[in-house]
Design an enzyme around this catalytic site. Structure first.
Site, PDB file in Angstrom:
ATOM      1  N   GLY A 113      48.394  36.077  43.172  1.00 28.11           N
ATOM      2  CA  GLY A 113      47.429  35.895  42.357  1.00 28.11           C
ATOM      3  C   GLY A 113      47.095  36.552  41.186  1.00 28.11           C
ATOM      4  O   GLY A 113      46.970  35.996  39.980  1.00 28.11           O
ATOM      5  N   ARG A 131      56.944  43.112  54.048  1.00 25.55           N
ATOM      6  CA  ARG A 131      57.069  44.464  54.396  1.00 25.55           C
ATOM      7  C   ARG A 131      57.911  44.455  55.868  1.00 25.55           C
ATOM      8  O   ARG A 131      57.516  45.314  56.922  1.00 25.55           O
ATOM      9  CB  ARG A 131      55.424  44.915  54.728  1.00 25.55           C
ATOM     10  CG  ARG A 131      54.620  44.680  53.809  1.00 25.55           C
ATOM     11  CD  ARG A 131      53.024  45.017  53.888  1.00 25.55           C
ATOM     12  NE  ARG A 131      52.342  44.652  52.721  1.00 25.55           N
ATOM     13  CZ  ARG A 131      51.189  44.473  52.770  1.00 25.55           C
ATOM     14  NH1 ARG A 131      50.346  44.554  53.776  1.00 25.55           N
ATOM     15  NH2 ARG A 131      50.627  43.926  51.703  1.00 25.55           N
ATOM     16  N   GLU A 161      43.439  27.508  46.577  1.00 33.29           N
ATOM     17  CA  GLU A 161      44.531  26.810  45.866  1.00 33.29           C
ATOM     18  C   GLU A 161      44.640  25.318  46.351  1.00 33.29           C
ATOM     19  O   GLU A 161      44.702  24.705  45.685  1.00 33.29           O
ATOM     20  CB  GLU A 161      45.961  27.592  45.916  1.00 33.29           C
ATOM     21  CG  GLU A 161      45.904  28.562  45.306  1.00 33.29           C
ATOM     22  CD  GLU A 161      47.193  29.638  45.656  1.00 33.29           C
ATOM     23  OE1 GLU A 161      47.651  30.809  45.090  1.00 33.29           O
ATOM     24  OE2 GLU A 161      47.966  29.269  46.572  1.00 33.29           O
ATOM     25  N   ALA A 205      43.424  29.240  50.240  1.00 32.45           N
ATOM     26  CA  ALA A 205      42.397  28.337  50.579  1.00 32.45           C
ATOM     27  C   ALA A 205      41.656  27.782  49.329  1.00 32.45           C
ATOM     28  O   ALA A 205      41.544  26.348  49.193  1.00 32.45           O
ATOM     29  CB  ALA A 205      40.985  29.110  51.121  1.00 32.45           C
ATOM     30  N   TYR A 257      54.811  53.619  50.378  1.00 39.28           N
ATOM     31  CA  TYR A 257      54.607  51.872  50.453  1.00 39.28           C
ATOM     32  C   TYR A 257      54.446  51.830  51.925  1.00 39.28           C
ATOM     33  O   TYR A 257      53.601  51.045  52.338  1.00 39.28           O
ATOM     34  CB  TYR A 257      55.691  51.248  49.645  1.00 39.28           C
ATOM     35  CG  TYR A 257      55.906  49.932  49.950  1.00 39.28           C
ATOM     36  CD1 TYR A 257      54.688  49.174  49.215  1.00 39.28           C
ATOM     37  CD2 TYR A 257      56.904  49.212  50.580  1.00 39.28           C
ATOM     38  CE1 TYR A 257      54.496  47.916  49.382  1.00 39.28           C
ATOM     39  CE2 TYR A 257      56.768  47.778  50.795  1.00 39.28           C
ATOM     40  CZ  TYR A 257      55.627  47.134  50.176  1.00 39.28           C
ATOM     41  OH  TYR A 257      55.451  45.896  50.458  1.00 39.28           O
ATOM     42  N   ASP A 302      12.857  75.829  36.738  1.00 39.66           N
ATOM     43  CA  ASP A 302      12.988  75.116  38.193  1.00 39.66           C
ATOM     44  C   ASP A 302      13.800  75.931  38.896  1.00 39.66           C
ATOM     45  O   ASP A 302      14.729  76.530  38.105  1.00 39.66           O
ATOM     46  CB  ASP A 302      12.975  73.933  38.074  1.00 39.66           C
ATOM     47  CG  ASP A 302      13.402  73.338  39.329  1.00 39.66           C
ATOM     48  OD1 ASP A 302      12.633  73.612  40.375  1.00 39.66           O
ATOM     49  OD2 ASP A 302      14.360  72.659  39.669  1.00 39.66           O
ATOM     50  N   ASP A 333      15.824  75.144  42.597  1.00 41.10           N
ATOM     51  CA  ASP A 333      16.714  74.224  43.063  1.00 41.10           C
ATOM     52  C   ASP A 333      17.329  73.193  42.343  1.00 41.10           C
ATOM     53  O   ASP A 333      16.482  72.320  41.537  1.00 41.10           O
ATOM     54  CB  ASP A 333      16.364  73.550  44.520  1.00 41.10           C
ATOM     55  CG  ASP A 333      16.019  74.703  45.572  1.00 41.10           C
ATOM     56  OD1 ASP A 333      16.895  74.876  46.429  1.00 41.10           O
ATOM     57  OD2 ASP A 333      14.835  75.270  45.421  1.00 41.10           O
TER      58      ASP A 333
HETATM   59  C1  G6P Z   1      48.008  41.912  49.117  1.00 43.44           C
HETATM   60  C2  G6P Z   1      47.738  42.899  48.608  1.00 43.44           C
HETATM   61  C3  G6P Z   1      48.208  43.334  47.306  1.00 43.44           C
HETATM   62  C4  G6P Z   1      49.929  43.385  47.727  1.00 43.44           C
HETATM   63  C5  G6P Z   1      50.341  41.799  48.514  1.00 43.44           C
HETATM   64  C6  G6P Z   1      51.737  41.752  48.620  1.00 43.44           C
HETATM   65  O1  G6P Z   1      47.674  40.697  48.623  1.00 43.44           O
HETATM   66  O2  G6P Z   1      46.259  43.320  48.320  1.00 43.44           O
HETATM   67  O3  G6P Z   1      48.377  44.547  46.881  1.00 43.44           O
HETATM   68  O4  G6P Z   1      50.620  43.464  46.495  1.00 43.44           O
HETATM   69  O5  G6P Z   1      49.261  41.611  49.685  1.00 43.44           O
HETATM   70  O6  G6P Z   1      52.071  42.927  49.396  1.00 43.44           O
HETATM   71  P1  G6P Z   1      53.099  43.652  49.226  1.00 43.44           P
HETATM   72  O7  G6P Z   1      53.323  44.825  50.127  1.00 43.44           O
HETATM   73  O8  G6P Z   1      54.588  42.928  49.363  1.00 43.44           O
HETATM   74  O9  G6P Z   1      53.248  44.124  47.604  1.00 43.44           O
END
Ligand code: G6P
Length: 759
Positions: free
Chosen positions: A52, A334, A403, A401, A110, A521, A523
């Site tokens: 986004g 992730r 989009e 949703a 991260y 004053d 306090d």
């Molecule tokens: C969510 C978080 C974003 C993040 C995205 C993708 O939308 O709010 O900050 O970048 O997920 O996750 P990633 O861990 O791949 O950056």
């Protein structure tokens, strides 16, 4: 202001215009850059990040000469120095600046603090949350590394806009280095209720970090409410209509629901690539109905629960067998976090079971894709779909949703949306479900598949008209305009700040004058607030400061406080200053005894005391203090929300009983005081001023009781409010510390002067 109005008008007429003239450049700070770097076969590759923020702000960026600062998505250790240079150059061409992270930082920051601590906790998964000191350390280090890069790039008029949960310490870090910077922060995920947030061992630091911003934005009012409740309980910062006073700054907190690049989705179907993909999907599925489900593969998205509901839907509605296909896209995400790897295993086994149990030779109920789909692929699927199943267990906003609705040019299609997604508050016409309630999802699928086309179009048109107004550009403009507004308010307040030149003038007048009156004053003015009122006694430095001030023959120093006379005598009796206790009920001139200012009644106390005591019992952390002529309910240590409720009840109860008496109810800093109406610091100050012909009057205070003094002073008096907010005082100073240093300066100056006179 005119500029804002003109700007707003322009914006309404053309949602595409995006230049805010009153600002310098826009610095966008986020963990991920809009360009991601990967490495394959020893070569670095660059590709546009989707998502986004990156796509949504694309058009916006050019018009704001924006610079984007973030992590390129790859660990520094994997890159040769030449490759790092290559990345810097290539990203530089797109006004992007990299913050390089080591493999260890990527692991602990991260994968660690961001995605094993904050992400699960803020999405209400406390059992998935890992609290690790080394993760926290890495989080601090990386936020610091971002700060260093920013201060090298930032210029004075720039707007610095920090995004998301990976960088919550950054606003304060930047503020320390660039005190006047305009800093905005936006959280893209939910802010949890205090009950969850309090579990975080580093909750104080996070709140402090965020409060470094001037404007803090959330997707929904609920998240904003949760944040404000946490700031009150953790940092003791109470808000008024979303504004908080933090040190010498006003910080605003507000909700800005993020939108999408509406036109891009609405016109997707015109693209030949999209048309082609759409035709392929349609051909493969035949005349079956299509349900789509697209998400990053994340446990917050409720993908397993959704599949289980689809499984049950097929069992409960055999007539839909072979008539409907669920296209399930899970975008890898992730993968270094075990919970995500485990989720993938569970998902794949569930898809296998459903297809095995319900499928036939010619029909696969769930088409499962584990991959990233480009814009064309996603919009082709949206276009093909009869139903979009968006049922996260918890989601900050959920742009899928939005989009989906925007893409539906013909208005046909039904959105099933979880009420746990931020988007649900804007998309009320969707079929909303509790994503934990399987039967509700099953019924919603049936309802969606059977909804008459006319109704689908009607509902979608309503949502479309809303989405095309509040686009991502509008959202960003709104936020930046909000930031400009806060800066304006801050500037207005700082007009009254005691400037260097006024300070010099004050010191000069002090030196010239022969009869000086100090009304101070205690306090919040000479000392800061303590948890318990009894703990706020004077420190050694203050004691010496007062002594030195009193020691000047021309000075008359009066401490004017709401405290009882015993405490004042005990704490300040030896300083040789005059004392006024209980807001003016008692007076003790230097070298004299305490006397009441006028005869006062206190027989009303027996009626009021039991009520205050009842409230103290019902409100943990609060207590009752009894003074000679007043009763005080203290609630500094009580839960702030409960206290604000109790205060209203208590005020009503007391007012009912004191209607015909000269008794008033007054609210101060975390206290509610019942006392005689005729008593005020104003009256006491007036009496003192009438005692002599003062040629220098200095009055300092911090709360509403001191306003009574400020309002009766002659114009020439120097009246100073410690802290910010509307006041009758002529000047403001930031803190107790600043007031003390001003008094110290007066004394120092005096010493120098008398030295010169003597020599
Ligand atoms: C969510 C978080 C974003 C993040 C995205 C993708 O939308 O709010 O900050 O970048 O997920 O996750 P990633 O861990 O791949 O950056």
């Amino acid at each position: 202001m005119q500029l804002y109005v003109a700007f707003k008008k322009e914006l309404e007429n053309s949602p595409k215009i995006v230049y805010i003239e009153y600002m310098g450049r826009l610095l966008i700070i986020s963990n991920r850059l809009p360009i991601s770097v990967t490495r394959r076969a020893d070569k670095v590759n660059f590709q546009a990040s989707v998502g986004g923020l990156a796509t949504g702000l694309a058009s916006f960026r050019d018009s704001h000469q924006s610079q984007w600062i973030g992590w390129p998505g790859i660990a520094k250790d994997k890159l040769s120095p030449q490759q790092q240079d290559q990345i810097v150059d290539r990203l530089g061409e797109h006004n992007c600046h990299s913050v390089f992270l080591s493999a260890k930082d990527v692991r602990n920051f991260y994968y660690g603090f961001c995605n094993k601590t904050v992400w699960p906790l803020f999405h209400y998964f406390p059992l998935y949350t890992v609290y690790e000191e080394q993760y926290w350390k890495a989080y601090r280090n990386v936020n610091n590394a971002f700060c260093e890069t920013i201060i090298k790039i930032a210029k004075p008029r720039d707007y610095i806009w920090v995004h998301d949960y990976q960088l919550m310490l950054l606003p304060e870090l930047i503020r320390e280095k660039l005190p006047d910077a305009q800093i905005g922060f936006f959280l893209h995920i939910p802010f949890p209720s205090f009950e969850l947030f309090r579990l975080l061992p580093w909750r104080k630091e996070i709140i402090k970090g965020l409060l470094g911003a001037d404007l803090i934005g959330f997707h929904t009012y609920d998240y904003m409410r949760h944040f404000l409740s946490s700031t009150a309980r953790i940092a003791g910062a109470e808000h008024s209509m979303g504004s908080l006073a933090v040190d010498d700054r006003i910080v605003r907190v507000d909700a800005f629901p993020m939108g999408i690049d509406y036109d891009r989705y609405a016109t997707a179907i015109e693209k030949s690539t999209v048309k082609k993909r759409l035709a392929t999907v349609k051909k493969k599925v035949g005349d079956r109905k299509i349900i789509v489900s697209i998400d990053r593969l994340d446990y917050t998205k409720g993908i397993l629960q959704r599949l289980e509901a689809f499984d049950l839907f097929l069992s409960q509605n055999p007539k839909y067998k072979e008539k409907v296909t669920l296209i399930l896209v899970a975008v890898p995400s992730r993968t270094g976090v075990e919970d995500y790897a485990e989720l993938r295993r569970q998902l794949e086994s569930l898809v296998g079971r459903i297809n095995g149990e319900h499928g036939t030779l010619g029909w696969v109920p769930v088409w499962y894709l584990y991959r990233f789909l480009p814009f064309e692929g996603v919009t082709a699927l949206y276009n093909a779909a009869d139903v979009a199943l968006v049922t996260p267990l918890r989601d900050g906003m959920n742009l899928i949703a939005k989009e989906f609705i925007a893409t539906k040019r013909d208005g046909k299609g039904v959105l099933i949306l979880s009420e746990m997604a931020g988007a649900a508050s804007e998309l009320g016409e969707a079929i909303t479900v509790n994503s934990h309630h399987k039967q509700e999802i099953i019924d919603a699928i049936k309802e969606a598949l059977e909804m008459p086309v006319k109704e689908q179009i009607e509902l979608n048109r309503l949502m479309q008209s809303r989405l095309c107004r509040y686009t991502v550009t509008r959202w960003a403009n709104d936020f930046l305009e909000g930031l400009a507004d806060v800066k304006k308010t801050q500037a207005e307040l700082s007009v009254h700040k005691l400037t260097k030149s006024v300070r010099e003038q004050l010191v000069a007048e002090y030196s010239r004058s022969m009869k000086r009156l100090f009304l101070l004053d205690y306090d919040g003015t000479l000392v800061g607030f303590a948890d318990r009122p009894g703990k706020a006694g004077p420190d050694e430095k203050l004691w010496y400061l007062l002594q030195a001030l009193v020691a000047e023959a021309q000075n008359e120093v009066v401490i004017i406080s709401g405290r009882d006379k015993e405490t004042l005598s005990y704490w300040l009796g030896d300083t040789n200053s005059s004392l006024i206790a209980e807001h003016g009920a008692w007076i003790k001139a230097k070298d004299k005894e305490w006397e009441v200012i006028e005869p006062l009644r206190n027989d009303w106390k027996d009626t009021i005391r039991p009520i205050l005591e009842l409230y103290a019992d019902r409100t943990p952390g609060s207590s009752v203090e009894e003074k000679d002529f007043s009763l005080v309910w203290h609630y500094r240590k009580a839960d702030s929300e409960l206290a604000s409720l109790r205060i209203q009840e208590l005020r009503d109860a007391v007012l009912n009983l004191t209607e015909n008496l000269d008794i008033g109810v007054f609210e101060g800093s975390k206290i509610l005081e019942v006392k005689n109406i005729g008593i005020s610091k104003g009256h006491a100050a007036e009496r003192w001023m009438a005692k002599d012909k003062w040629d220098f009057i200095f009055v300092a205070g911090d709360d509403y009781t001191d306003e009574d003094m400020f309002s009766i002073l002659p114009e020439s008096a120097y009246s100073i409010k410690v802290g910010y907010g509307i006041s009758k005082a002529r000047f403001n100073l930031d803190s107790v510390y600043e007031l003390r240093s001003l008094l110290e300066q007066l004394i120092e100056n005096e010493k120098i002067r008398s030295y010169h006179v003597k020599t």
